[in-house]
Each structure stands twice: as structure tokens, then as C-alpha cells.
Design a protein around this motif. Structure first.
Motif, PDB file in Angstrom:
ATOM      1  N   GLN A  46       0.835  -1.214   0.000  1.00  0.00           N
ATOM      2  CA  GLN A  46       0.000   0.000   0.000  1.00  0.00           C
ATOM      3  C   GLN A  46       0.861   1.253   0.000  1.00  0.00           C
ATOM      4  OE1 GLN A  46      -2.726  -0.359   3.303  1.00  0.00           O
ATOM      5  NE2 GLN A  46      -3.696  -2.135   2.387  1.00  0.00           N
ATOM      6  N   GLY A  47       1.947   1.215   0.797  1.00  0.00           N
ATOM      7  CA  GLY A  47       2.828   2.380   0.864  1.00  0.00           C
ATOM      8  C   GLY A  47       3.449   2.696  -0.481  1.00  0.00           C
ATOM      9  N   VAL A  48       3.975   1.674  -1.149  1.00  0.00           N
ATOM     10  CA  VAL A  48       4.623   1.905  -2.446  1.00  0.00           C
ATOM     11  C   VAL A  48       3.582   2.369  -3.473  1.00  0.00           C
ATOM     12  CG1 VAL A  48       5.965   0.861  -4.320  1.00  0.00           C
ATOM     13  CG2 VAL A  48       6.416   0.195  -1.953  1.00  0.00           C
ATOM     14  N   THR A  49       2.441   1.723  -3.475  1.00  0.00           N
ATOM     15  CA  THR A  49       1.403   2.090  -4.443  1.00  0.00           C
ATOM     16  C   THR A  49       0.973   3.546  -4.242  1.00  0.00           C
ATOM     17  OG1 THR A  49       0.660  -0.194  -4.464  1.00  0.00           O
ATOM     18  CG2 THR A  49      -0.868   1.439  -5.340  1.00  0.00           C
ATOM     19  N   PHE A  50       0.765   3.910  -3.006  1.00  0.00           N
ATOM     20  CA  PHE A  50       0.350   5.291  -2.711  1.00  0.00           C
ATOM     21  C   PHE A  50       1.460   6.277  -3.095  1.00  0.00           C
ATOM     22  CE2 PHE A  50       0.170   8.906   0.254  1.00  0.00           C
ATOM     23  CZ  PHE A  50      -1.028   9.458  -0.168  1.00  0.00           C
ATOM     24  N   GLY A  51       2.694   5.948  -2.706  1.00  0.00           N
ATOM     25  CA  GLY A  51       3.813   6.856  -2.979  1.00  0.00           C
ATOM     26  C   GLY A  51       4.021   7.068  -4.470  1.00  0.00           C
TER      27      GLY A  51
END
Ligand code: RBF
Length: 158
Positions: free
Chosen positions: A103-108
Motif C-alpha cells: 500500500q505504501g509503495v502504491t500510494f507513494g
């Protein structure tokens, strides 16, 4: 998309622009190196196949997929690239880390695409098993690195 019917390395050659005047940045994560190394080989060879010069393909490594956001941001802000590709492999473990990292990578990366002027191509394999990742990094379902290279060329031209 990798499905039973779709090979990630299948694409229509006639729809891919010439990349000989383009410059690409690639950020690759060191976790699961067998997978990310294969993704990188696929991406670089596909960019070169479409005319990109080796000196115009710049590769940087980061420790893990979570750091791909920072790496891509640095390339976008400082690199002068036509497109940036991130490559990583997150494999589900026994703790919820998988979900947080993905989720973090996708959001970033979404945020970079929504706010900056350089396209960032999302080459993060998110799989339940190592075998699923192998199938998508040069195995039965092709290589996500090839697909990312094609997407980078198309978005650089966009
Ligand atoms: N990084 C990956 O690229 N792939 C993984 O499968 C992965 N699994 C992780 C599992 C745990 C429990 C932790 C703590 C980290 C993992 N990381 C993984 C590393 C992560 O992306 C990052 O590099 C570190 O959390 C440091 O910010």
C-alpha cells in the motif's frame, strides 16, 4: 495484466515508439534479488531492443521496495529522465508487513505520478509465493520488466 491467458512479455511491436532519443531511470529493490535482477534484465533489454542507448539507461538500487518511493522521487526531481521505472518484489509473509509495504509503495508512486511531471512506471510484483513471482519475472507468464519498459517508452512519448 498477468492472467492465465496473458503473457506479460506479449505486446504489439508496431505500437511501440522509437526510444533512441529517450533517457530512462530505473530504481530496483535489493530484496528478493533473484526476482528483481530478472525484472531488471527484462526492462533493460527491452528498452535497448526499442532503440534506447545503454548510456541513457541509469540504474540505481535501494534496499527494499519501500525505498522505491524515495529513489523514484530523487530521479524524478533531479534526473532529467523521460520516464522512471521502479522494480521490486514483495512476497507475502506471516505478518501484515506485505500489505503495509504494498500500500505504501502504491500510494507513494501514485502520488508522484499525480504531482510531478515525469511518468513513473509501477513494476512492483506483489505475490503470495516465490513461485508466482518467478512466473512473472521471466517464467511462464513472461517478464513484468519487459512490460514496464514498453509502458515507460509509451509514457515518455505521451
Ligand atoms: N522489501 C521487499 O522489497 N520485499 C519484501 O518482500 C519485503 N518484505 C519485508 C518484510 C518485513 C517483515 C520487513 C520488516 C521488511 C520487508 N521488506 C521487503 C523491506 C522493506 O521494503 C524496507 O526496505 C524496510 O522496511 C526498510 O524501510
Amino acid at each position: 495484466m498477468a492472467t492465465a491467458l496473458h503473457n506479460l512479455s506479449d505486446y504489439d511491436l508496431s505500437k511501440v515508439p522509437d526510444a533512441s532519443n529517450m533517457c530512462f531511470g530505473i530504481v530496483v529493490a535489493e530484496w528478493n534479488p533473484e526476482i528483481t535482477g530478472a525484472l531488471l534484465n527484462g526492462a533493460v533489454s527491452t528498452l535497448e531492443k526499442h532503440g534506447a542507448l545503454p548510456e541513457n539507461i541509469h540504474v540505481k538500487t535501494v534496499p527494499g521496495s519501500f525505498e522505491l518511493i524515495y529513489g523514484a522521487r530523487q530521479m524524478v526531481l533531479n534526473g532529467g529522465y523521460d520516464a522512471v521505472i521502479i522494480l521490486g518484489s514483495v512476497i507475502r509473509g506471516e505478518t501484515p508487513h506485505f500489505d503495509y509495504i504494498c500500500q505504501g509503495v502504491t500510494f507513494g508512486i501514485s502520488r508522484l505520478n499525480a504531482t510531478q511531471g515525469t511518468p513513473v512506471i509501477y513494476g512492483l510484483l506483489t505475490t503470495d509465493t516465490l513461485e508466482q513471482a518467478q512466473k512473472r519475472s521471466g517464467g511462464k507468464l513472461g517478464n513484468k520488466g519487459d512490460e514496464c519498459a514498453i509502458d515507460a517508452i509509451k509514457m515518455a512519448k505521451f
